[in-house]
Write a protein that holds these residues in place. Structure first.
Motif, short mmCIF file in Angstrom:
data_model
loop_
_atom_site.label_atom_id
_atom_site.label_comp_id
_atom_site.label_asym_id
_atom_site.label_seq_id
_atom_site.Cartn_x
_atom_site.Cartn_y
_atom_site.Cartn_z
N ILE A 1 0.82 -1.21 0.00
CA ILE A 1 0.00 0.00 0.00
C ILE A 1 0.86 1.26 0.00
O ILE A 1 0.40 2.35 -0.37
CB ILE A 1 -0.97 -0.01 1.20
CG1 ILE A 1 -2.06 1.04 1.01
CG2 ILE A 1 -0.22 0.18 2.52
CD1 ILE A 1 -3.19 0.94 2.00
N SER B 1 1.18 4.53 -5.15
CA SER B 1 -0.03 4.48 -4.33
C SER B 1 -0.49 5.88 -3.94
O SER B 1 0.34 6.76 -3.64
CB SER B 1 0.21 3.65 -3.06
OG SER B 1 -0.94 3.62 -2.25
N ASN B 2 -1.79 6.06 -3.91
CA ASN B 2 -2.35 7.36 -3.54
C ASN B 2 -2.78 7.34 -2.08
O ASN B 2 -3.96 7.34 -1.74
CB ASN B 2 -3.54 7.68 -4.44
CG ASN B 2 -4.11 9.06 -4.19
OD1 ASN B 2 -3.39 9.97 -3.75
ND2 ASN B 2 -5.39 9.23 -4.44
N VAL B 3 -1.77 7.32 -1.19
CA VAL B 3 -2.06 7.31 0.24
C VAL B 3 -1.49 8.57 0.88
O VAL B 3 -0.60 9.23 0.33
CB VAL B 3 -1.46 6.07 0.94
CG1 VAL B 3 -2.12 4.80 0.43
CG2 VAL B 3 0.05 6.01 0.78
N ILE C 1 -5.70 -3.78 -1.64
CA ILE C 1 -5.30 -2.39 -1.40
C ILE C 1 -5.90 -1.47 -2.45
O ILE C 1 -6.24 -1.91 -3.55
CB ILE C 1 -3.75 -2.26 -1.40
CG1 ILE C 1 -3.17 -2.80 -2.70
CG2 ILE C 1 -3.16 -2.99 -0.20
CD1 ILE C 1 -1.67 -2.65 -2.80
N PRO C 2 -6.04 -0.17 -2.12
CA PRO C 2 -6.60 0.78 -3.10
C PRO C 2 -5.72 0.89 -4.34
O PRO C 2 -4.50 0.73 -4.28
CB PRO C 2 -6.61 2.10 -2.32
CG PRO C 2 -6.55 1.72 -0.87
CD PRO C 2 -5.76 0.45 -0.82
N ASP C 3 -6.35 1.15 -5.47
CA ASP C 3 -5.63 1.35 -6.74
C ASP C 3 -4.69 0.19 -7.04
O ASP C 3 -3.55 0.38 -7.48
CB ASP C 3 -4.84 2.66 -6.71
CG ASP C 3 -5.69 3.85 -6.33
OD1 ASP C 3 -6.82 3.95 -6.85
OD2 ASP C 3 -5.25 4.66 -5.51
N ALA C 4 -5.16 -1.02 -6.78
CA ALA C 4 -4.29 -2.19 -6.90
C ALA C 4 -3.97 -2.52 -8.35
O ALA C 4 -4.74 -2.24 -9.27
CB ALA C 4 -4.95 -3.39 -6.23
#
Length: 411
Positions: free
Chosen positions: A77, A82-84, A263-266
């Motif tokens: 992630i 990743s956009n975190v 996870i987001p944007d995987a």
């Protein structure tokens, strides 16, 4: 650029660290700092963050130095794409947090990892500097576990071992092809080379301590690694074969298993759903059989299909049901190696049985006093007043020994 408070950084970087499972603190030792006016202890009780094999609760401050990262591992992630929300601690902030949390009796030690920024060497220098400041400047005697970076200079690894109780190098995936496909900046060969170097240095330090008790400590808790379960198509046979090789070749203290979390944007390479948590649990049980019960990977996988462990029952029971011809075992005569194969018997219970039977033949009442539960054991053993009869050959034995449905629902 948004300036974050220390509490905001802590919220971000503590949450980001939750994906690293390799933070158990078995193998820690008492350091001498308490005698010289230092602070910290590895033996007290506190907030439970992990467990030692003897059952002690070990409280750890588990954080990342930063969740910025120049690597683009698909399963992570914190990868660069990743956009975190990002944050970073300074060395002094981590030192201050550790000391503040310890003085408030929140923790007994530190688990510190980091995303890789600037360069592997620069990042590793920051991790080592935290440990150095705690040990040298503040005489901190608590537990320190550092997540190391295999691409960093070997001299930095050596310095890390001087201050840390345990080091970890996460291999993440069970073979080089998977690593190349899912973590393109990493090298399985490089990771194993670093493991070998650390294992050799830890072995040397132990030998030096045997010869001279004043010889310096070097990662006395050993080194460990982590594998992600379910991020790639590897089956349990591949994972356990890799683990067995790591234990045998590099002297690892532990291999930790972490079920993949979507996870987001995987990446499209990754599965859209997490594997069942019971799979992670069964791998830990199988790992225990490898390390403490004398099982081979082939034996452990006998009870499963398609290279996977049986999720419905534990791997020792699965093996016993496939090998009923070796049972029942006479608890009054069998040697320790044979007793280790009996479902439901652990190493502590076996030790009690071996001690107790020196004073007379064991009966069913004796077994009930020596172990916590006899339900799983009885179909596979005989005693002075007990024989399983037809239970062992019953086709329904597997169903009767399966965990209750409510227990399985926990996973």
């Amino acid at each position: 650029m948004v300036v974050l408070s220390r509490s905001e950084k802590l919220a971000i970087l503590a949450d980001a660290a939750k994906y690293d499972a390799s933070c158990a603190s078995s193998g820690s030792v008492k350091r001498n700092s308490l005698k010289s006016g230092g602070i910290g202890s590895t033996t007290g009780m506190g907030i439970c963050h992990s467990y030692a094999p003897d059952g002690r609760c070990i409280s750890l401050l588990k954080i990342l130095m930063t969740n910025y990262c120049m690597f683009d591992c698909h399963y992570c992630i914190n990868r660069t794409s990743s956009n975190v929300r990002r944050a970073a601690f300074t060395v002094q902030e981590v030192v201050d947090l550790t000391l503040d949390f310890y003085k408030r009796n929140y923790i007994e030690g530190l688990f510190l990892s980091s995303g890789i920024i600037r360069s592997p060497d620069w990042t590793m220098e920051q991790l080592v500097e935290v440990a150095r400041k705690l040990r040298v400047e503040h005489k901190f005697g608590g537990y320190i576990h550092l997540k190391t970076i295999p691409e960093a200079d070997p001299d930095l690894m050596t310095e890390a071992g001087r201050y840390a109780d345990r080091l970890s190098i996460n291999i993440e995936l069970p073979d080089d092809r998977a690593i190349a496909a899912y973590a393109p900046e990493k090298s399985g060969k490089r990771i194993r080379k670093t493991m070998a170097t650390l294992g050799h240095r830890i072995g040397e330090a132990k030998a030096e301590r045997k010869a001279n008790r004043k010889a310096p400590l070097f990662a006395p808790g050993g080194h460990s690694t982590q594998m992600i379960v379910g991020a790639d198509p590897s089956n349990d046979a591949k994972i356990l074969t890799t683990s067995s090789g790591l234990y045998g070749s590099y002297g690892l203290k532990r291999v930790y298993y972490s079920a993949f979390s979507p996870i987001p944007d995987a990446s499209s390479r990754l599965p859209v759903a997490a594997p069942p948590l019971i799979r992670e649990h069964r791998l830990y049980q199988a790992d225990w059989l490898l390390r403490f019960y004398g099982f081979t990977v082939g034996e452990i996988l006998e009870g499963g299909e398609g290279g996977h462990l049986d999720l419905a029952i534990d791997p020792k029971l699965a093996w016993a049901l496939k090998n009923r011809g070796g049972f029942p075992v006479d608890l009054n005569r069998a040697d320790r190696e044979t007793l280790l194969r009996v479902p439901g018997l652990g190493t502590k219970g076996i030790g009690k049985i071996l001690s107790a039977r020196r004073f007379g033949a064991l009966r069913l009442g004796d077994l009930e006093r020596l172990v916590q539960s006899v339900r799983k054991i009885l179909p596979f053993v005989t005693l002075a007043d007990w024989h399983p009869g037809g239970r062992l050959d019953s086709l329904s034995l597997r169903a009767r020994l399966m965990p209750p449905a409510e227990q399985m629902e926990l996973f």
